[in-house]
Design an enzyme around this catalytic site. Structure first.
Site, PDB file in Angstrom:
ATOM      1  CG  HIS A 188      -4.518  -2.260   4.948  1.00 51.61           C
ATOM      2  ND1 HIS A 188      -3.431  -2.283   4.105  1.00 51.61           N
ATOM      3  CD2 HIS A 188      -5.264  -1.191   4.557  1.00 51.61           C
ATOM      4  CE1 HIS A 188      -3.512  -1.288   3.241  1.00 51.61           C
ATOM      5  NE2 HIS A 188      -4.612  -0.603   3.495  1.00 51.61           N
TER       6      HIS A 188
ATOM      7  CB  SER B 187      -3.330   1.999   1.799  1.00 51.83           C
ATOM      8  OG  SER B 187      -3.984   0.952   1.121  1.00 51.83           O
TER       9      SER B 187
ATOM     10  CG  ASP C 271      -1.927  -5.114   4.874  1.00 56.53           C
ATOM     11  OD1 ASP C 271      -3.092  -5.254   4.465  1.00 56.53           O
ATOM     12  OD2 ASP C 271      -1.321  -4.036   4.843  1.00 56.53           O
TER      13      ASP C 271
END
Length: 711
Positions: free
Chosen positions: A686, A566, A651
């Site tokens: 995600h 991330s 995501d």
């Protein structure tokens, strides 16, 4: 401020060069210039076409652009699969090792609330948890929710924490089968076992029960931006269309949430962004009233609240208390608008992270010199002490403490070498009872060692690095090393126990965590020194830590591996642009790499309340600074290390097209023959695959990638 000119049409030609299915060549994405005119200059994005709208992604029949994107992602997956095919045996071995360190039948430590004992457990061979409870004085277990049953036939299953009503009759929870974190809240009647007709759609999954067990407070989600923006009150039995709107957060930089105080007396609705918090409250028994303002919203004031007896406790950074202090105000004083009082004063060298309220006690989770520890306070008895631990790097955090009348504190302790253990501490007698120790089959702590070292950053700042190695490890530069960091949002990376990394340690690796600026590892100033116009410190800190590990002969560049996910993927991307020769191989998971374009586009989910973290690129000074480090914008013709990128098609936090564009641009520009792979999970978001075992499949793939690069 900007004008966009697009040079492509939906009906474009095939995206990819032909690739042999048996031995696919590296995919080459077609370049279609997309020109952005900004602040008197131009920025050209040759892969802008990879971006799809939610409508395109959800359409039953893909249009030409969607099909082109799907073809490209499939080609990347095929190319990655071809690389990993010879590594299948190694991946299977790693996966077996990782799953072998998990206890097939595992359960949380039970806790008591409202006449029941609650537990969460995993059963052998099952991916998902089972939530259960047992009534006091009875032996028969009652299943609240078996997520394994819910997940049958689903490619992805996400469930929020089940919440039981005060009268113990109902349980409510949110479910998401797409991985976009758009939850539908459902309610189950625990007496009949049947689901109620109450179905609350397009929510954040966050909910709280009113005291009458007939009303639910919940968070509504703005679907296009995925922002939690509203607080509703729902009456059981009524359609969602009749729900009362209690708070509409119109400031697009804020996101709302819900919680209940530990004594269940109040429901707290909060709205927050990077710099500011706004909390409103309502008595849990007041199902007709409105939310009341706790204190006027003030830009730059972050705080949290809990309640016990007749007093609110506030963890706040008011009065320039950067590392926060604790203040109090009674119910009557709050209603009268009187001033808060200091309970635990501000100290510049101690970060207060959290606190728990118990009968006569306030338990404070503090971070001192980068380590989380526990402070016990009882003003009535003049008690003020810290729990002591003897390892060089560790984590001591608060456990589940839901009974405010208890004198037993539950805390959790672990280190990089000590598996997690849950301890009940009797605050009156000082007696400690270990309620659970994480069982790790085959693990022998005596085979390893841990230490904390301090690297020197380019500006002279000392950066802590936690390292674990095999006991017979030699600092001669010949060992491979895996370096990890995050470094954003003030999120600290604690030296926690991770069963997976021992598959690398047992193969001679060292494992290190770099506590770089951008997190709050060394306090709030540590965060301030790694954000906005100081963000470059995050990246140079990481490279400086890598260089220090090489200088101290833990490893060398041709055996140094790094990973981040991330915002940690942004870290990896920026670091290899700056100093690619430092690393043999890197992994960037769901990487946030197209910083400027994403932060310019307010229609992209989660963009607007990120501006206080990265800056607002609508302002030229922020635009140019962000452009100076954005990994996608700074790809140049140079040698890069071996790279594996992972992403998820659904995501909601870092859209799949960011890593896809980045990989395409890297492949078109890099001057080396090193490996460049991207693996896109077409069914996840995600957080990657759902389920405890499916996640380990990806971990095994990543470790196999590192190991494959060692001669």
């Amino acid at each position: 401020m900007k004008k966009k000119t697009c040079f492509f049409m939906i009906g474009m030609a095939s995206v990819l060069l032909a690739a042999c299915s048996q031995n696919p060549k590296a995919p080459v994405a077609k370049q279609v210039p997309y020109v952005m005119e900004e602040f008197g200059g131009q920025r050209v994005d040759p892969y802008f076409w990879m971006r799809l709208s939610d409508e395109q992604k959800n359409a039953e029949t893909p249009d030409q652009q969607t099909q082109d994107v799907l073809d490209y992602l499939q080609a990347e997956n095929d190319y990655a699969d071809a690389y990993f095919k010879p590594l299948k045996s190694l991946q299977e071995t790693l996966y077996k090792e990782m799953t072998g360190r998990l206890v097939p039948d595992d359960a949380s430590v039970p806790y008591k609330k409202g006449g029941y004992t609650y537990t969460t457990r995993y059963e052998s061979g099952k991916d998902y948890p089972i939530y259960a409870r047992t009534a006091d004085g009875q032996d028969k277990e009652e299943i609240l929710l078996d997520v394994n049953e819910l997940a049958e036939g689903q490619k992805y299953t996400g469930v929020t924490q089940p919440r039981v009503s005060p009268d113990n009759q109902y349980v409510a929870y949110g479910e998401d089968f797409v991985s976009r974190r758009i939850y539908t809240i459902v309610v189950k009647d625990l007496k009949s076992g049947k689901m109620l007709q109450d179905t609350l759609r397009e929510t954040g999954g966050n909910l709280a029960w009113a005291a009458d067990s007939k009303h639910i407070y919940y968070v509504g989600k703005d679907v296009p931006t995925l922002r939690n923006n509203r607080i509703y009150r729902h009456t059981l039995g009524q359609p969602q269309s009749q729900d009362e709107l209690l708070w509409d957060e119109t400031d697009e930089t804020f996101s709302v949430h819900l919680q209940q105080t530990v004594d269940d007396k109040y429901i707290l609705a909060g709205s927050s962004q990077t710099l500011t918090t706004d909390i409103r409250y309502i008595a849990a028994g007041d199902v007709k009233g409105s939310l009341k303002e706790f204190t006027p919203r003030t830009v730059g004031h972050k705080y949290s609240v809990d309640h016990i007896g007749n007093t609110f406790y506030i963890l706040t950074d008011r009065d320039n208390s950067l590392n926060r202090k604790i203040m109090t105000v009674s119910d009557s004083e709050l209603s009268a608008g009187k001033a808060w009082k200091d309970f635990l004063a501000y100290r510049p060298d101690v970060l207060i992270e959290d606190f728990a309220l118990m009968s006569d006690y306030v338990i404070v989770n503090e971070r001192i010199n980068g380590l989380r520890t526990i402070r016990i306070m009882n003003p009535k008895k003049n008690i003020d002490k810290y729990l002591e631990f003897d390892e060089p790097c560790y984590v001591a955090g608060l456990g589940v403490n839901v009974d405010p009348d208890s004198h037993v504190l539950r805390y959790v302790y672990q280190s990089m070498l000590t598996p997690s253990k849950t301890v009940d501490l009797n605050l009156e007698t000082g007696e400690e009872t270990v309620m659970k120790e994480q069982k790790v089959p085959g693990y022998d702590k005596s085979k390893y060692q841990e230490e904390r070292i301090w690297a020197t950053a380019k500006d002279g700042t000392k950066v802590p690095v936690d390292v674990i190695t095999p006991k017979d490890f030699k600092k001669d530069g010949n060992a491979p090393l895996y370096l990890y960091a995050y470094g954003s949002y003030g999120s600290s990376t604690d030296p926690s126990f991770d069963t997976k990394v021992f598959s690398l340690l047992d193969r001679g690796f060292a494992y290190a965590i770099a506590h770089i600026r951008g997190g709050s590892d060394m306090g709030r100033q540590w965060y301030e020194d790694g954000k906005l116009f100081k963000k470059m410190n995050t990246f140079t800190d990481f490279n400086d830590c890598a260089r220090y590990l090489i200088e101290q002969k833990y490893t060398q560049s041709d055996r140094l591996f790094a990973r981040g996910a991330s915002a940690g993927g942004l870290l990896i991307g920026a670091c290899i642009n700056l100093e690619p020769s430092l690393y043999k191989g890197v992994i960037a998971g769901v990487p946030f790499v197209d910083v400027v374009s994403t932060m310019q586009d307010e229609t992209i989910p989660l963009t607007t309340f990120e501006w206080d973290e990265w800056g607002d690129p609508r302002q030229e000074d922020y635009y140019r600074y962000m452009l100076s480090y954005s990994p996608y914008d700074n790809v140049v013709a140079q040698d890069y290390p071996n790279i594996l990128v992972t992403t998820g098609y659904w995501d909601s936090q870092v859209q799949y097209w960011e890593p896809a564009k980045w990989v395409a641009k890297l492949r078109a520009n890099k001057t080396d023959q090193n490996i460049l792979l991207m693996r896109c999970d077409m069914a996840s978001g995600h957080g990657g695959a759902s389920g405890r075992f499916r996640r380990l499949e990806q971990n095994a793939m990543e470790y196999a990638f590192f190991l494959s690069l060692l001669k």
